[in-house]
Design an enzyme around this catalytic site. Sequence first.
Site, mmCIF file in Angstrom:
data_model
loop_
_atom_site.group_PDB
_atom_site.id
_atom_site.type_symbol
_atom_site.label_atom_id
_atom_site.label_comp_id
_atom_site.label_asym_id
_atom_site.label_seq_id
_atom_site.Cartn_x
_atom_site.Cartn_y
_atom_site.Cartn_z
ATOM 1 N N ASP A 67 0.818 -1.215 0.000
ATOM 2 C CA ASP A 67 0.000 0.000 0.000
ATOM 3 C C ASP A 67 0.849 1.262 0.000
ATOM 4 O OD1 ASP A 67 0.954 -0.331 2.576
ATOM 5 O OD2 ASP A 67 -0.995 -0.599 3.510
ATOM 6 N N ASN A 136 -7.678 -1.889 14.020
ATOM 7 C CA ASN A 136 -9.062 -2.121 13.591
ATOM 8 C C ASN A 136 -9.183 -3.367 12.707
ATOM 9 O OD1 ASN A 136 -7.938 -1.293 11.197
ATOM 10 N ND2 ASN A 136 -9.252 0.495 10.900
ATOM 11 N N HIS A 138 -7.396 -4.010 9.982
ATOM 12 C CA HIS A 138 -7.097 -3.853 8.554
ATOM 13 C C HIS A 138 -5.830 -4.594 8.171
ATOM 14 C CE1 HIS A 138 -4.780 0.253 9.037
ATOM 15 N NE2 HIS A 138 -3.939 -0.745 9.069
ATOM 16 N N GLU A 143 -9.645 -1.359 4.734
ATOM 17 C CA GLU A 143 -10.274 -0.871 5.949
ATOM 18 C C GLU A 143 -11.594 -1.591 6.227
ATOM 19 O OE1 GLU A 143 -8.512 0.761 7.889
ATOM 20 O OE2 GLU A 143 -8.244 2.864 7.366
#
Length: 238
Positions: A67, A136, A138, A143
Amino acid sequence: MKKIVCDNYDAMCRLAADRILDAVRSNPRAVLGLATGSTPIGVYELLAEAYRAGTVDFSEVVTFNLDEYYPISPDNRQSYWYYMQQNFFSKVNVRPENIHIPDGSAADAALACRAYEAAIEAAGGIDLQLLGIGQNGHIGFNEPGKELYAATHVTPLTEQTLRDNARFFSADEVMPTQALTVGVGTILKAKSILLLANGKNKKAAVARLDDGMLDPAVPATFLLGHRDVTVICDREAV
Ligand code: GLP
């Protein structure tokens, strides 16, 4: 999914680095999927140490990073391009033409994503994918949401991720609110996956992997659908 709990961060990194070194020694043309964030820094140090010791050669290895922030220029100190140069590529002999990182400075982000996906396919797919995990849940910058993208795409960053990653940015640096990320489908096509998680702030996300449910609200749970995933964590993350 196999889970290995190590005594500490150093032991985790040793184990992950050894897996990567084995992959490259047995296949000098291995295609590696690489991650950023604070977690894999120790792994990159050990890989560079092995290179300096002359026990591994990365000259034929091909890499694809997961990413990149968007928009961001490669020479921005906060870009993942910059991170990879600093922490890994400047210390080993991966050829520049074999390095791939999503183009955070592309004028047309969707086009850049399609080109990235095509480049991964042209390279024959990822042999070994290294992953961290967000608090979270990810992976890459996939996401949490109601749905997940299969392929490389542009994504807004969630409030939690913006908060988590703000620690890397100084007061005068603007943090991008979007990113380009390889999709969950592309990650799942990797032949083998190593997911690293350390520290108590990752405990809740790691625990969700034990539930056995594929939940788009915790993207890492989709790894439960892959046949060769090893979760390497420290005691604090379990
Ligand atoms: C970042 C990256 C992820 C990384 C994760 C965890 O935002 N996009 O690829 O795995 O968040 O980061 P850290 O290792 O710093 O906890």
